[in-house]
Each structure stands twice: as C-alpha cells, then as structure tokens.
Scaffold this active site. Structure first.
Site, short mmCIF file in Angstrom:
data_model
loop_
_atom_site.label_atom_id
_atom_site.label_comp_id
_atom_site.label_asym_id
_atom_site.label_seq_id
_atom_site.Cartn_x
_atom_site.Cartn_y
_atom_site.Cartn_z
N CYS A 257 16.76 -4.73 1.53
CA CYS A 257 15.24 -4.43 1.30
C CYS A 257 14.60 -5.13 2.05
O CYS A 257 13.20 -4.91 2.15
CB CYS A 257 15.44 -4.57 -0.17
N ARG B 2 8.84 2.57 2.59
CA ARG B 2 8.20 1.78 1.43
C ARG B 2 6.63 2.45 1.17
O ARG B 2 6.16 2.77 0.07
CB ARG B 2 7.89 0.42 1.50
N ARG C 15 3.56 -7.26 -9.54
CA ARG C 15 4.81 -7.79 -9.07
C ARG C 15 4.56 -9.28 -9.77
O ARG C 15 3.81 -10.05 -9.59
CB ARG C 15 4.77 -8.00 -7.53
N HIS D 293 13.59 -3.53 -9.40
CA HIS D 293 12.64 -3.18 -8.17
C HIS D 293 12.49 -1.51 -7.96
O HIS D 293 13.17 -1.24 -7.07
CB HIS D 293 13.19 -4.23 -7.01
N1 NVA Z 1 16.02 -10.36 -4.78
C1 NVA Z 1 14.82 -10.44 -4.04
C2 NVA Z 1 14.14 -9.19 -3.40
C3 NVA Z 1 12.87 -9.20 -2.62
C4 NVA Z 1 12.57 -8.07 -2.24
C5 NVA Z 1 13.75 -11.25 -4.87
O1 NVA Z 1 13.41 -11.16 -5.82
O2 NVA Z 1 13.08 -12.20 -4.16
N1 CP Z 2 11.31 -5.33 -0.08
C1 CP Z 2 10.38 -6.04 -0.61
O1 CP Z 2 10.04 -5.83 -1.51
O2 CP Z 2 9.80 -6.68 0.28
P1 CP Z 2 8.58 -7.60 0.16
O3 CP Z 2 8.94 -8.74 -0.88
O4 CP Z 2 8.04 -8.15 1.60
O5 CP Z 2 7.50 -6.85 -0.60
#
Ligand code: NVA
Ligand code: CP
Length: 315
Positions: free
Chosen positions: A265, A293, A100, A127
C-alpha cells in the site's frame, strides 16, 4: 448506504460497481466532471498522508468539486468541541467528508451524526479505500476469474491485514494473512468479521503464522510497514524482531506462483518489510496500485453522493 466507515460496509455488488466505475475514471478522469460542480468535500486528517490526500483532492477536482483539506490540529475538536457538533456543522458546508484518524469509534461517531457521506481514509483498524485500489490492480493483472488463486498478506496484523481479509472475503477469494502470533496478529474481531462474510460468499480465509506456507503458490504477495502511524516507539525493537521472518525477500517471492505479483500500500521501508530487489523488481505493481488510489476514491465519492451503493448485506 450513507457512509463507507469500514470495509465490511460494502456488498460484493458495491465493490463490482466501484471497480467498474474506477476503471472508467482511470482512463477518463474527467468523465463526470460536473458530478460535484459547485460542491465541496472536506478531507480531515489527524495522521500524515501522501497518497490518500493527493488522490482524494485530485478525485474531487476531477468531479468538478472543491476539496477543503483540514489538518488534525485545525478544527475546534482539539479544543473540546464534540465530534457530533462538528459533524452537524460540516454537514452544512460539504457534500461528503473523508477522514483519516486513529480510533475507528471516532469515524463511526462522525458517520452517526453527519447527514453527508463519511468515508474512512484510514484508521488504526481499517483502510477500505486502499483495498479498492489493490483489487483494481489485481483485476488488471489477473482478470475477474480468481478461482484457484491465492491472495496473501504477510507482516503486521494491522489495519491493512484486517482490510485485506475482509475485502477478500467479500469478493469470494482465497485470502491468507500470515503474521507473528500474539501481540502482532490481526484482531480476533476483524478475523471473525471476515470469516462471517466468507461463510456467505464462499471465500476461504486463512490466518497463519508461517510466512513460507502463506507465500507458497500465491498470486499476490502483499505487505505493509511494520511500524504503523501511532504505533508506540517503545515497541519498535521487539516488534521488528518478531516480524523479521515475515520480510518479503526474493527468496519468499520465489515461493509464489509463476505469475505471482508483489503489492504494497506504501509508504515502504526497503530493507525492512520488503527488499529493494522485490519492490523495485519486475513483479512489483506498486506504482499502478498507487495510481489507482485516485480513480477508486473518485468512484466512491461519485456513487456515495448519488446514493447508489446498497451497503452491507452480510448481517
Ligand atoms: N499500516 C499503515 C498503513 C499506511 C497506509 C499505517 O497505518 O501507518
Ligand atoms: N497507502 C496510503 O494510504 O498512503 P498514504 O498514507 O500516503 O495516504
């Protein structure tokens, strides 16, 4: 297919296989408890995570492997070691790596130099693992016949909006994204990718700027935070103002189909992109979505490590 770097790396057959396996893992988490026995999976994150981290570590454990969690500041990358060198070293220790981070190009580079599967656990652009959990939830509610149904995302034109369009296109769905125009619309490249896939799968891809038109008769109304990880704080006031008409309120939700559901999400900001009434209401499936998930990441790891995904067939 070696890596899951982007949502569009998956073929429709791959998505069907992953959802079928994830359904089994959701019911029987230990069904393949030797699949990664005596093996490790590196999970490297330069952004915070609750769900993706917990789901990934649990998925590896359920496959009999050992997760090695590495925070962004803990690798020598921060002191100038290249991604290519890091990829070569991690390939000698782990059977797969979940990453990530911010730039999609960093994930692509890792995939290029690593000899093990690299899985995108969120970038600024995409994602992919989230979308599998979303569609597992959607299938549970509506079954696999999605003809005549509309699947709508409203809010920021961010990584989730891109992934929503692309996965919907792969599955031949009628997908709609409604965002403000200009700076917070989805990237044109991501829209073009979804449209290219839709031309082959028969999907319908719509990008709108009218939240009511987007919500009307939708089977799913989806939203995401308005300030994503890494978004400049200097833009907050202007961005929240532009996004305020896109908030998922009870009023917007009332425009959806009679059996329409709400998805997010997570993490969520009640009173910002969604009202508490909607997200905590009877049409919200967010906890089932979050639960999925784990089984979906477990399915990705299981099939990628075994080399069982065919990969992008849309080019
Ligand atoms: N758009 C958000 C999604 C988090 C799961 C982010 O990138 O912070
Ligand atoms: N939805 C999601 O990716 O959650 P986190 O940022 O907590 O991993």
């Amino acid at each position: 297919m070696k890596d899951l770097l982007r949502t569009e790396d998956l073929s429709r057959t791959d998505v069907e296989l992953l959802l079928a396996t994830a359904t089994e893992f959701a019911e029987h988490p230990l069904k393949a408890k030797e699949a990664l026995a005596h093996r490790t999976v590196a999970i490297y994150m330069t952004k915070p995570s609750t769900r993706t981290r917990l789901a990934s570590e649990t998925a590896v454990a359920h496959l009999g492997g050992t997760p090695i969690f590495i925070r962004g500041d803990e690798l020598q990358i921060g002191r100038g070691e290249t991604i290519a060198d890091t990829a070569r070293v991690i390939s000698g220790f782990a059977s797969a790596m979940i990453i990530r981070t911010y730039a999609q190009s960093d994930v692509d580079e890792l995939g290029k130099y690593a000899t093990i599967p690299i899985i995108n656990g969120l970038t600024d652009q995409d994602h992919p693992t989230q979308l599998l959990a979303d569609w597992l939830t959607i299938r549970e509610v509506f079954g696999s016949d999605i003809s005549g149904r509309k699947f709508t995302y409203v809010g920021d034109g961010n990584n989730m909006a891109h992934a929503w369009l692309t996965m919907g296109a792969i599955l031949g769905a009628h997908v709609v994204v409604a965002t403000p125009s200009g700076a917070w619309a989805p990237d044109s490249e991501a829209v073009a990718t979804a449209q290219k896939i839709a031309a082959k799968t028969g999907a319908t891809v719509e990008v709108l700027h009218d939240p009511e038109a987007a919500a009307k008769d939708a089977s799913v109304l989806y939203t995401d935070v308005w300030m994503s990880m890494g978004d400049p704080e200097s833009e907050r006031t202007e961005k929240l103002k532009a996004l305020s008409p896109f908030a998922v309120t009870a009023e917007l939700m009332s425009l959806t189909a009679a059996d329409g559901i709400f998805l997010h999400c997570l993490p969520a900001h009640r009173g910002e992109e969604v009202s508490a009434e909607v997200i905590d209401g009877p049409r919200s499936y967010i906890w089932r979505e979050a639960y999925h998930r784990r089984s979906t990441i477990q399915a990705i790891l299981y099939h990628l490590v075994r080399g069982e995904l065919e990969g992008n067939i849309f080019d």
